[in-house]
Design a protein around this motif. Structure first.
Motif, PDB file in Angstrom:
ATOM      1  N   ARG A 115       0.846  -1.186   0.000  1.00  0.00           N
ATOM      2  CA  ARG A 115       0.000   0.000   0.000  1.00  0.00           C
ATOM      3  C   ARG A 115       0.886   1.242   0.000  1.00  0.00           C
ATOM      4  N   MET A 129       0.685   0.663  -4.333  1.00  0.00           N
ATOM      5  CA  MET A 129      -0.656   0.867  -4.863  1.00  0.00           C
ATOM      6  C   MET A 129      -1.559   1.409  -3.777  1.00  0.00           C
ATOM      7  N   SER A 172      -4.840   0.936  -3.798  1.00  0.00           N
ATOM      8  CA  SER A 172      -6.089   0.188  -3.901  1.00  0.00           C
ATOM      9  C   SER A 172      -5.864  -1.261  -3.514  1.00  0.00           C
ATOM     10  N   GLU A 223      -7.941  -3.620  -4.152  1.00  0.00           N
ATOM     11  CA  GLU A 223      -8.379  -4.418  -5.287  1.00  0.00           C
ATOM     12  C   GLU A 223      -7.244  -4.640  -6.282  1.00  0.00           C
ATOM     13  N   THR A 224      -6.470  -3.583  -6.550  1.00  0.00           N
ATOM     14  CA  THR A 224      -5.359  -3.707  -7.486  1.00  0.00           C
ATOM     15  C   THR A 224      -4.274  -4.609  -6.913  1.00  0.00           C
ATOM     16  N   LYS A 267      -4.695  -7.115  -4.853  1.00  0.00           N
ATOM     17  CA  LYS A 267      -5.160  -8.505  -4.953  1.00  0.00           C
ATOM     18  C   LYS A 267      -4.944  -9.063  -6.359  1.00  0.00           C
ATOM     19  N   GLN A 268      -5.313  -8.279  -7.364  1.00  0.00           N
ATOM     20  CA  GLN A 268      -5.160  -8.750  -8.739  1.00  0.00           C
ATOM     21  C   GLN A 268      -3.693  -8.943  -9.101  1.00  0.00           C
ATOM     22  N   ALA A 269      -2.833  -8.061  -8.591  1.00  0.00           N
ATOM     23  CA  ALA A 269      -1.397  -8.186  -8.871  1.00  0.00           C
ATOM     24  C   ALA A 269      -0.828  -9.453  -8.241  1.00  0.00           C
TER      25      ALA A 269
END
Length: 306
Positions: free
Chosen positions: A201, A228, A230, A232-233, A235-237
């Motif tokens: 973060r 990041m 976010s 959400e970002t 998690k996707q990464a």
């Protein structure tokens, strides 16, 4: 300061000072207040005479407040907040509305706060609830400016006088993709993470501060590939295999249940913190906001992800 400061001070003077602070010039302040420039200048001059100190200093970058000006500005913010509270109280007494509640929540809390608000609204349909999602720093500024009745966060700000009500446990874990080399390990020493790449973060976030404290405790200096703002970002990464991450377990409950992510069984984790409903200690809560605070304190925990 003049002996007549509290007796002769006017709201117009305070609003003139706040407008100059927000706009950086008397001309712009006059436009904001729908007044002439001489009228704003007069209000500021009278306010400075009452204060007995210069409140504004002209610089090449515009007009800025002196230390005395900042103290008076803080008073202006408290007065505006009190006026809004009084207006709302009168509306409630007159039957014109059921009242309003302004809530702020750190981004990690967005996974459960809307469900709590939905239940509260079912019980109190006449109360209008507004929700602001932001990072910890933005909520601290909103509390400082009396913009929020209640903030939902983990660690409360140290520089704002607050009362806080804990309402549930907040675990933090390290997540990895399901095929990660450490995913099946039953016990992982903190030192085993030394070669891992972390997705983190942004600096100043509560999660980032907690992660840094964990690393410092174990003498780790992990590699960071990306920062990041976010969850959400992040998690996707992690799912994509770009690294692992220290994160609130409440933000990944869905991905863990689906098997797209796993928590690494690192010694010393999870770190358990508390969720708090926070209010400014010197802000009077009207009945609608008090009802929300009591609701969160008594029932907030049941909306947390399992």
């Amino acid at each position: 300061m003049s002996r007549h400061f509290s007796r002769d001070l006017t709201i117009r003077q305070l609003r003139a000072l706040a407008a100059v602070q927000n706009s950086g010039s008397v001309t712009s302040a006059a436009g904001r207040l729908n007044l002439t420039q001489p009228a704003v200048t007069l209000q500021i001059r009278n306010l400075q005479e009452l204060a007995g100190l210069p409140l504004i200093q002209r610089t090449t970058d515009g007009m800025i407040l002196t230390e005395a000006g900042r103290s008076v500005l803080a008073l202006a913010e408290r007065v505006e907040a009190a006026l809004q509270d009084c207006e709302q109280a009168l509306d409630i007494l007159a039957g014109r509305s059921g009242g309003r509640v302004a809530i702020g929540a750190v981004s990690t809390a967005k996974y459960f706060v809307p469900f709590a608000i939905a239940e509260f609204s079912r019980r109190f349909p006449k109360i209008d609830v507004t929700l602001r999602i932001g990072n910890r720093d933005s909520l601290r500024e909103a509390l400082r400016g009396y913009d929020l009745d209640i903030a939902i966060m983990g660690r409360p700000p140290a520089d704002v006088p607050v009362d806080m009500r804990p309402f549930g446990k907040h675990p933090h874990v390290i997540i990895a993709p399901a095929n990660h080399r450490l995913a099946r390990r039953k016990r992982i020493a903190a030192g085993d993470l030394a070669g891992e790449v972390f997705i983190t973060r942004e600096p100043g976030s509560g999660t980032r501060l907690l992660m840094e404290a964990f690393f410092e405790k174990h003498g780790l200096k992990p590699k960071t590939s990306m920062e990041m703002d976010s969850n959400e970002t992040i998690k996707q990464a992690v799912i994509a295999g770009l690294g692992i991450a220290f994160i609130s377990q409440h933000t990944v409950a869905h991905e863990l249940s689906e098997g797209r992510l796993v928590t690494l069984k690192v010694a010393g984790l999870p770190i358990i913190r508390q969720w708090h409903a926070v209010r400014r200690a010197d802000k009077l809560l009207l009945p609608p906001a008090q009802a929300m605070l009591d609701f969160l304190g008594k029932e907030g925990a049941r909306f947390l992800p399992s």
